[in-house]
Design an enzyme around this catalytic site. Structure first.
Site, PDB file in Angstrom:
ATOM      1  N   HIS A 268      49.513  38.944  64.033  1.00  0.00           N
ATOM      2  CA  HIS A 268      48.477  38.399  64.758  1.00  0.00           C
ATOM      3  C   HIS A 268      48.214  39.276  66.010  1.00  0.00           C
ATOM      4  CE1 HIS A 268      45.342  35.465  66.276  1.00  0.00           C
ATOM      5  NE2 HIS A 268      46.283  34.694  66.928  1.00  0.00           N
ATOM      6  N   HIS A 307      42.330  40.952  57.105  1.00  0.00           N
ATOM      7  CA  HIS A 307      41.997  39.893  57.967  1.00  0.00           C
ATOM      8  C   HIS A 307      41.756  38.733  57.089  1.00  0.00           C
ATOM      9  CE1 HIS A 307      40.080  37.470  61.013  1.00  0.00           C
ATOM     10  NE2 HIS A 307      40.576  38.323  61.803  1.00  0.00           N
ATOM     11  N   ASP A 363      42.879  45.175  65.835  1.00  0.00           N
ATOM     12  CA  ASP A 363      43.852  45.545  66.464  1.00  0.00           C
ATOM     13  C   ASP A 363      44.104  47.260  66.085  1.00  0.00           C
ATOM     14  OD1 ASP A 363      44.922  43.581  68.067  1.00  0.00           O
ATOM     15  OD2 ASP A 363      45.652  42.664  66.152  1.00  0.00           O
TER      16      ASP A 363
HETATM   17  N1  ACO Z   1      48.316  46.220  54.351  1.00  0.00           N
HETATM   18  C1  ACO Z   1      48.819  46.247  52.951  1.00  0.00           C
HETATM   19  N2  ACO Z   1      48.356  45.375  52.142  1.00  0.00           N
HETATM   20  C2  ACO Z   1      47.730  44.221  52.735  1.00  0.00           C
HETATM   21  C3  ACO Z   1      47.481  44.125  54.292  1.00  0.00           C
HETATM   22  C4  ACO Z   1      48.075  45.168  55.026  1.00  0.00           C
HETATM   23  N3  ACO Z   1      47.527  45.400  56.237  1.00  0.00           N
HETATM   24  N4  ACO Z   1      46.947  42.957  54.465  1.00  0.00           N
HETATM   25  C5  ACO Z   1      46.875  42.295  53.238  1.00  0.00           C
HETATM   26  N5  ACO Z   1      47.649  43.106  52.184  1.00  0.00           N
HETATM   27  C6  ACO Z   1      47.524  42.757  50.648  1.00  0.00           C
HETATM   28  C7  ACO Z   1      48.530  41.717  50.785  1.00  0.00           C
HETATM   29  O1  ACO Z   1      49.759  42.108  50.370  1.00  0.00           O
HETATM   30  C8  ACO Z   1      48.039  40.985  49.448  1.00  0.00           C
HETATM   31  O2  ACO Z   1      48.039  41.815  48.164  1.00  0.00           O
HETATM   32  P1  ACO Z   1      48.530  41.260  46.711  1.00  0.00           P
HETATM   33  O3  ACO Z   1      47.194  40.219  46.782  1.00  0.00           O
HETATM   34  O4  ACO Z   1      48.521  42.017  45.974  1.00  0.00           O
HETATM   35  O5  ACO Z   1      49.214  40.008  47.164  1.00  0.00           O
HETATM   36  C9  ACO Z   1      46.362  41.044  49.890  1.00  0.00           C
HETATM   37  O6  ACO Z   1      46.471  42.001  50.458  1.00  0.00           O
HETATM   38  C10 ACO Z   1      45.777  39.731  50.473  1.00  0.00           C
HETATM   39  O7  ACO Z   1      46.688  39.564  51.518  1.00  0.00           O
HETATM   40  P2  ACO Z   1      47.110  38.196  52.179  1.00  0.00           P
HETATM   41  O8  ACO Z   1      48.636  38.719  52.924  1.00  0.00           O
HETATM   42  O9  ACO Z   1      47.210  37.203  51.370  1.00  0.00           O
HETATM   43  O10 ACO Z   1      46.162  37.805  53.342  1.00  0.00           O
HETATM   44  P3  ACO Z   1      46.310  37.036  54.763  1.00  0.00           P
HETATM   45  O11 ACO Z   1      44.815  36.474  54.772  1.00  0.00           O
HETATM   46  O12 ACO Z   1      47.327  35.950  54.319  1.00  0.00           O
HETATM   47  O13 ACO Z   1      46.686  37.794  55.665  1.00  0.00           O
HETATM   48  C11 ACO Z   1      46.628  39.239  57.781  1.00  0.00           C
HETATM   49  C12 ACO Z   1      45.903  38.375  56.724  1.00  0.00           C
HETATM   50  C13 ACO Z   1      47.956  38.513  58.033  1.00  0.00           C
HETATM   51  C14 ACO Z   1      45.979  39.587  58.924  1.00  0.00           C
HETATM   52  C15 ACO Z   1      47.152  40.495  56.819  1.00  0.00           C
HETATM   53  O14 ACO Z   1      46.160  41.344  56.338  1.00  0.00           O
HETATM   54  C16 ACO Z   1      48.058  41.557  57.477  1.00  0.00           C
HETATM   55  O15 ACO Z   1      49.204  41.194  57.509  1.00  0.00           O
HETATM   56  N6  ACO Z   1      47.484  42.540  58.171  1.00  0.00           N
HETATM   57  C17 ACO Z   1      48.274  43.398  58.938  1.00  0.00           C
HETATM   58  C18 ACO Z   1      48.745  42.860  60.396  1.00  0.00           C
HETATM   59  C19 ACO Z   1      47.504  42.669  61.346  1.00  0.00           C
HETATM   60  O16 ACO Z   1      47.044  43.738  61.392  1.00  0.00           O
HETATM   61  N7  ACO Z   1      47.176  41.479  61.759  1.00  0.00           N
HETATM   62  C20 ACO Z   1      46.168  41.431  62.726  1.00  0.00           C
HETATM   63  C21 ACO Z   1      44.876  40.678  62.157  1.00  0.00           C
HETATM   64  S1  ACO Z   1      43.848  40.390  63.452  1.00  0.00           S
HETATM   65  C22 ACO Z   1      44.316  39.416  64.493  1.00  0.00           C
HETATM   66  O17 ACO Z   1      45.186  38.681  64.344  1.00  0.00           O
HETATM   67  C23 ACO Z   1      43.730  39.486  66.026  1.00  0.00           C
END
Ligand code: ACO
Length: 438
Positions: A268, A307, A363
Site C-alpha cells: 500500500h 493496482h 507510488d
Molecule cells: N509486479 C509484478 N507482478 C504484479 C504486480 C507487480 N507490481 N502487481 C500485480 N502483479 C501480477 C500478480 O502477480 C498477478 O499475476 P498472476 O495473475 O500471474 O498471479 C496479477 O498481476 C494480478 O495481481 P494481484 O496481486 O492479484 O492484484 P491485486 O489487486 O491483488 O494487488 C497490488 C494490487 C497489491 C497493488 C499489486 O499490484 C502490487 O503488489 N503492486 C506492487 C506494490 C505497489 O505498488 N503498491 C501500491 C499500490 S497503490 C497504493 O496503495 C497507494
C-alpha cells in the site's frame, strides 16, 4: 417481473428466488434466505480481500479504474490539482462543496491553529530510539493523541467530531516532521502560523538556525499538489481499516492510527519507499531488462506498478510526472527518473504487464520527486499519511452518520476441527510445529 432483479435457482432445493438489483449490486443478506433446511444457516458469499464486495455507499470519491478516472466529490483530480490548494480540497472532501473565499480563509486559519502538539506528546516522541522509522513513530503518536484528547470518544457529537478532524489535519504534519527530526537527530521545530500548510510542514522539517524559514514556492506548490493527489482514494486498505475500526466507535485518533498502520505496508503506501530501494538496486538504465526478467519469472514484484482498481494508467501518476519536471527545474534532475522512465517504457510494451493491465501507480514516481526535494525514503510513507488523513476522516464521518452502517464484522468459512475430546496433559504429544505454522 421487474427488470432490475436477479433470479437464482438453488439446485440443492430446486427453489427459485428473485432478488432486487440496486446500483449494480445485490444485497448479500438477500442470499441468507436460501437454505437447504431449517438448520441451515443460509447462503453466504465468499470474497477474500473484498475483490467484488461493496461495503458502503459513499459520495466522496469516484474511480473508474478501466478508464483511469479519479474525481473528488465529482471534480476531476486534474482540475483540482491545477486550481486548488490542499486545504481547499480537504474542505471539499469533508463538506462536499468547494469553499468560498471567507470559508477557505476561516478553514485555513482553524487548521493552522491546531498544528501545535502538547509538550507531553513531544516528550512521548522523544522516547523513541534514535533510529525509529518515521511511520512507526507516526502511528504510535497518533494513537497516543487519544490519551491527550479523551473527549474524542464522543463520536456521535457532530461538533466534537469536527474539532477532532481539525486537530488531526492540523497536527499530522507536526507529528510527521518531528518523527523526521528525531530520526536525523535535530531539535524539533514548532509550527509557524504565518506559513501555508505545506510551507509550514517544510519549515518544521528543514528550518535550522535562520530566524524565519522561507520555502521555495515551486517546491511548496509541488508538495501541495502531491498532497491533493493523495488526499483520498475511496475504499482502499487503509480507508477500510479506518471505517472498520471506527465502526466500533473507537475514537478518531485510534482509528486514524489503525489506518496509518495499514498504509505503512509495502503493498500500500509503503510502496513508495520500496520503489526507491528498487531503483537503487537496479542502479542504471542498462540493468532494467534484467530486472524485468526477474519480475516476469516471479522472483520480485515491480514496486509502484499494479493496482486493485486501476486497470489503466493511474491519473495521479500522470500529474506526478508533470510535477516532477517543475521540481527538477529547481533541484536538478533526479537520475533515478531515467531508470523509472525506462522501466515504464519497457514494461508497457511487455506482454507480462500488458496482459495483466499493470501500469505505474501513484507510488511509482512520487518517491523520485520526494527524494529530489530532500526527503529520505523512510519519510515517504509519512508524506502519504498527512494528506490521506483527510480522506480517512471524511470516510469515517460518512460512516458514523450512515444509518445503514453497523459494527464491521465479516463472516468466515470455518475450516478447523470441531468438538474435539479434551486431552489431559499426560495424554498429549509434542505438537507438530510445521503443521501449526500453516
Ligand atoms: N509486479 C509484478 N507482478 C504484479 C504486480 C507487480 N507490481 N502487481 C500485480 N502483479 C501480477 C500478480 O502477480 C498477478 O499475476 P498472476 O495473475 O500471474 O498471479 C496479477 O498481476 C494480478 O495481481 P494481484 O496481486 O492479484 O492484484 P491485486 O489487486 O491483488 O494487488 C497490488 C494490487 C497489491 C497493488 C499489486 O499490484 C502490487 O503488489 N503492486 C506492487 C506494490 C505497489 O505498488 N503498491 C501500491 C499500490 S497503490 C497504493 O496503495 C497507494
Amino acid at each position: 417481473m421487474a427488470q432490475d432483479t436477479l433470479t437464482i435457482t438453488d439446485n440443492r432445493t430446486n427453489r427459485t428466488y428473485t432478488l432486487p438489483i440496486e446500483n449494480g449490486t445485490i444485497r448479500a443478506m438477500d442470499l441468507r434466505q436460501m437454505k437447504t433446511g431449517p438448520e441451515d444457516f443460509g447462503l453466504m458469499t465468499y470474497d477474500p480481500a473484498f475483490m467484488n464486495t461493496a461495503a458502503c455507499r459513499s459520495s466522496i470519491t469516484f474511480i473508474d479504474g478501466e478508464r483511469g478516472i479519479l474525481e473528488y466529490r465529482g471534480y476531476p483530480i486534474e482540475v483540482l490539482a491545477e486550481h486548488c490548494t490542499f486545504l481547499e480540497v480537504a474542505y471539499l472532501l469533508l463538506f462536499g462543496e468547494l469553499p468560498d473565499e471567507p470559508e477557505l480563509k476561516s478553514w485555513t486559519n482553524e487548521i493552522t491553529h491546531h498544528s501545535m502538539l502538547q509538550e507531553a506528546t513531544k516528550k512521548f516522541m522523544e522516547g523513541f530510539r534514535y533510529d525509529a522509522h518515521p511511520m512507526a513513530m507516526l502511528v504510535s503518536t497518533v494513537a497516543a493523541l487519544s490519551a491527550v484528547y479523551p473527549g474524542a470518544k464522543e463520536v456521535h457529537d457532530p461538533a466534537n467530531r469536527l474539532l477532532q478532524i481539525k486537530r488531526l489535519i492540523g497536527k499530522m504534519p507536526s507529528i510527521a516532521a518531528m518523527s523526521y527530526r528525531h530520526n536525523v537527530g535535530f531539535p524539533y521545530v514548532y509550527p509557524d502560523n504565518d506559513l501555508s500548510y505545506t510551507e509550514n510542514f517544510m519549515n518544521m522539517l528543514w528550518k535550522m538556525v535562520e530566524p524565519k524559514y522561507v520555502a521555495n514556492p515551486v517546491l511548496a506548490r509541488a508538495l501541495d499538489i502531491l498532497f491533493i493527489l493523495h488526499a483520498d482514494h475511496e475504499q482502499n486498505c487503509s480507508t477500510s481499516a479506518m471505517r472498520s475500526v471506527g465502526s466500533s466507535y473507537a475514537d478518531p485518533y485510534l482509528a486514524t492510527a489503525a489506518a496509518a498502520a495499514a498504509l505503512s505496508g509495502s503493498l500500500h503506501g509503503g510502496a513508495n519507499e520500496q520503489v526507491l530501494k528498487m531503483l537503487d538496486e537496479i542502479g542504471s538504465k542498462e540493468n532494467v531488462p534484467a530486472y524485468l526478467k526477474k519480475v516476469r519469472e516471479g522472483h520480485v514484484k515491480l514496486m509502484g506498478f499494479g493496482h486493485r482498481v486501476y486497470k489503466n494508467y493511474d491519473p495521479r501518476a500522470k500529474i506526478i510526472k508533470w510535477a516532477a519536471e517543475q521540481v527538477f527545474e529547481v533541484t536538478g534532475r533526479n537520475p533515478k527518473l531515467d531508470i523509472g522512465l525506462e522501466l515504464e517504457r519497457i514494461a508497457l510494451e511487455d506482454d507480462y504487464f500488458v496482459s495483466r493491465k499493470l501500469y505505474p501507480n501513484v507510488d511509482f514516481y512520487s518517491g523520485i520527486i520526494y527524494q529530489a526535494m530532500g526527503f529520505k525514503p523512510e519519510m515517504f510513507t509519512a508524506l502519504f499519511a498527512i494528506p490521506r488523513t483527510v480522506g480517512w476522516l471524511a470516510q469515517w464521518q460518512e460512516m458514523i452518520v450512515d444509518p445503514e452502517q453497523k459494527i464491521s464484522r465479516p463472516r468466515q468459512i470455518y475450516t478447523g476441527q470441531r468438538a474435539r475430546r479434551f486431552l489431559p496433559m499426560e495424554e498429549r504429544q509434542a505438537a507438530d510445529v510445521a503443521k501449526m505454522d500453516r
